[in-house]
Each structure stands twice: as structure tokens, then as C-alpha cells.
Design a protein around this motif. Sequence first.
Motif, short mmCIF file in Angstrom:
data_model
loop_
_atom_site.label_atom_id
_atom_site.label_comp_id
_atom_site.label_asym_id
_atom_site.label_seq_id
_atom_site.Cartn_x
_atom_site.Cartn_y
_atom_site.Cartn_z
N VAL A 1 24.91 54.18 36.98
CA VAL A 1 26.25 53.86 36.49
C VAL A 1 26.19 53.76 34.97
CG1 VAL A 1 28.09 52.14 36.53
CG2 VAL A 1 26.79 52.61 38.60
N GLU A 2 27.08 54.47 34.30
CA GLU A 2 27.09 54.45 32.84
C GLU A 2 27.81 53.21 32.32
OE1 GLU A 2 28.64 58.03 31.19
OE2 GLU A 2 27.52 59.28 32.59
N GLY A 3 27.33 52.67 31.23
CA GLY A 3 28.01 51.57 30.57
C GLY A 3 27.88 50.23 31.25
N VAL A 4 26.82 50.02 32.04
CA VAL A 4 26.70 48.75 32.75
C VAL A 4 26.60 47.56 31.80
CG1 VAL A 4 25.74 49.66 34.89
CG2 VAL A 4 24.21 49.00 33.04
N ASP A 5 26.15 47.81 30.60
CA ASP A 5 26.03 46.71 29.64
C ASP A 5 27.33 46.43 28.89
OD1 ASP A 5 25.82 49.20 28.44
OD2 ASP A 5 24.53 48.47 26.84
N THR A 6 28.36 47.24 29.11
CA THR A 6 29.61 47.06 28.38
C THR A 6 30.84 46.87 29.27
OG1 THR A 6 29.97 49.45 28.26
CG2 THR A 6 28.77 48.43 26.43
N ARG A 7 30.70 46.97 30.56
CA ARG A 7 31.87 46.88 31.45
C ARG A 7 32.03 45.49 32.03
NH1 ARG A 7 32.18 52.34 35.08
NH2 ARG A 7 31.98 53.78 33.36
N LEU A 8 33.29 45.09 32.15
CA LEU A 8 33.65 43.83 32.81
C LEU A 8 34.83 44.09 33.73
CD1 LEU A 8 33.67 41.19 29.95
CD2 LEU A 8 31.94 41.49 31.70
N THR A 9 34.85 43.41 34.84
CA THR A 9 36.01 43.41 35.72
C THR A 9 36.46 41.96 35.83
OG1 THR A 9 35.23 45.29 36.99
CG2 THR A 9 36.86 43.88 38.04
N LEU A 10 37.75 41.73 35.57
CA LEU A 10 38.33 40.39 35.69
C LEU A 10 39.25 40.39 36.88
CD1 LEU A 10 39.28 39.79 31.95
CD2 LEU A 10 37.16 39.20 33.09
N LEU A 11 39.04 39.48 37.80
CA LEU A 11 39.86 39.36 38.99
C LEU A 11 40.57 38.00 38.92
CD1 LEU A 11 40.74 40.48 41.73
CD2 LEU A 11 38.69 39.44 42.71
N TRP A 12 41.88 38.06 38.71
CA TRP A 12 42.68 36.84 38.55
C TRP A 12 43.25 36.40 39.89
CZ3 TRP A 12 43.29 34.27 33.97
CH2 TRP A 12 42.85 34.92 32.83
N PHE A 13 43.17 35.11 40.18
CA PHE A 13 43.78 34.51 41.35
C PHE A 13 44.93 33.66 40.86
CE2 PHE A 13 39.46 35.45 42.52
CZ PHE A 13 39.60 36.00 43.79
N LEU A 14 46.13 34.01 41.26
CA LEU A 14 47.33 33.35 40.75
C LEU A 14 47.89 32.36 41.76
CD1 LEU A 14 49.13 36.53 39.36
CD2 LEU A 14 47.54 35.00 38.17
N GLU A 15 48.54 31.33 41.25
CA GLU A 15 49.24 30.38 42.11
C GLU A 15 50.67 30.82 42.35
OE1 GLU A 15 48.79 26.53 40.39
OE2 GLU A 15 46.68 26.40 40.89
N ALA A 16 51.12 31.84 41.64
CA ALA A 16 52.49 32.35 41.77
C ALA A 16 52.44 33.81 42.19
CB ALA A 16 53.20 32.22 40.43
N ASP A 17 53.56 34.30 42.67
CA ASP A 17 53.69 35.71 43.00
C ASP A 17 53.53 36.51 41.70
OD1 ASP A 17 54.86 38.32 43.48
OD2 ASP A 17 55.78 37.46 45.27
N PRO A 18 52.68 37.54 41.65
CA PRO A 18 52.49 38.29 40.41
C PRO A 18 53.79 38.90 39.87
CG PRO A 18 51.34 39.36 42.23
CD PRO A 18 51.86 38.06 42.74
N ARG A 19 54.73 39.18 40.74
CA ARG A 19 56.01 39.75 40.28
C ARG A 19 56.78 38.77 39.41
NH1 ARG A 19 57.14 41.76 46.32
NH2 ARG A 19 56.29 39.67 46.57
N ASP A 20 56.49 37.48 39.57
CA ASP A 20 57.20 36.46 38.80
C ASP A 20 56.60 36.23 37.42
OD1 ASP A 20 58.84 36.11 41.01
OD2 ASP A 20 57.67 34.40 41.77
N CYS A 21 55.34 36.62 37.20
CA CYS A 21 54.69 36.33 35.92
C CYS A 21 54.02 37.55 35.29
CB CYS A 21 53.66 35.21 36.09
SG CYS A 21 52.36 35.58 37.29
N TRP A 22 54.17 38.71 35.88
CA TRP A 22 53.48 39.91 35.42
C TRP A 22 53.81 40.27 33.98
CZ3 TRP A 22 49.39 42.15 37.25
CH2 TRP A 22 49.02 43.39 36.76
N GLU A 23 55.07 40.38 33.67
CA GLU A 23 55.49 40.78 32.32
C GLU A 23 54.99 39.80 31.27
OE1 GLU A 23 56.99 43.58 31.23
OE2 GLU A 23 56.80 44.30 33.28
N GLN A 24 55.06 38.54 31.54
CA GLN A 24 54.70 37.52 30.56
C GLN A 24 53.20 37.48 30.26
OE1 GLN A 24 55.92 33.58 31.68
NE2 GLN A 24 55.19 32.67 29.80
N TYR A 25 52.37 37.64 31.27
CA TYR A 25 50.93 37.44 31.08
C TYR A 25 50.06 38.69 31.15
CZ TYR A 25 52.10 32.53 31.66
OH TYR A 25 52.64 31.29 31.50
#
Length: 82
Positions: free
Chosen positions: A21-45
Motif C-alpha cells: 500500500v502506497e503512502g502508509v506513513d501519510t494516510r489517515l482515516t477519520l471515522l466520526w460517530f455523531l449524536e445527531a443525524d448527519p443531515r442535520d449538521c453536515w453543512e455546518q461541520y
Amino acid sequence: MVTVFRPTPLPGDRMTYVKQVEGVDTRLTLLWFLEADPRDCWEQYFADLEAPVAESGLGRVELVAPFIPTVPGTDRYVDRLR
């Protein structure tokens, strides 16, 4: 809450047809767990993350995508999958 994943290099004894896999030292994946429906806060955050990350010079955003879970035992959202 957010979980951070960083890829790990494949072992040296992997099968020869399996590419490293290329770039293993530079890649990150962020997985957010929200308390609200993403449709309600998507634009803002989450909608405009690409510009600030690029301006920081620390990387680039490849994908930002919401996940809206189905409700087991129901047909909720099935019409949107087709």
C-alpha cells in the motif's frame, strides 16, 4: 467522537502479487460517530473541510461521506438504495 485509523505496511513475506500500500506513513482515516443525524449538521461541520485542510499544507481531503444507518427489520431508506 472520532476514531483515527492509519494503514499498516504489509509484511515482507507477503505473496509476490500483493502490492504494498502506497503512502502508509501519510494516510489517515477519520471515522466520526455523531449524536445527531448527519443531515442535520453536515453543512455546518463537514461540508467544507477540503479548503481548510489544503490551506494548512498538512494534507488533502480525499472523501467526506455521511453514513445513515438503516433500521434492522424495516424497509426504511431502501428506496434510496436503488
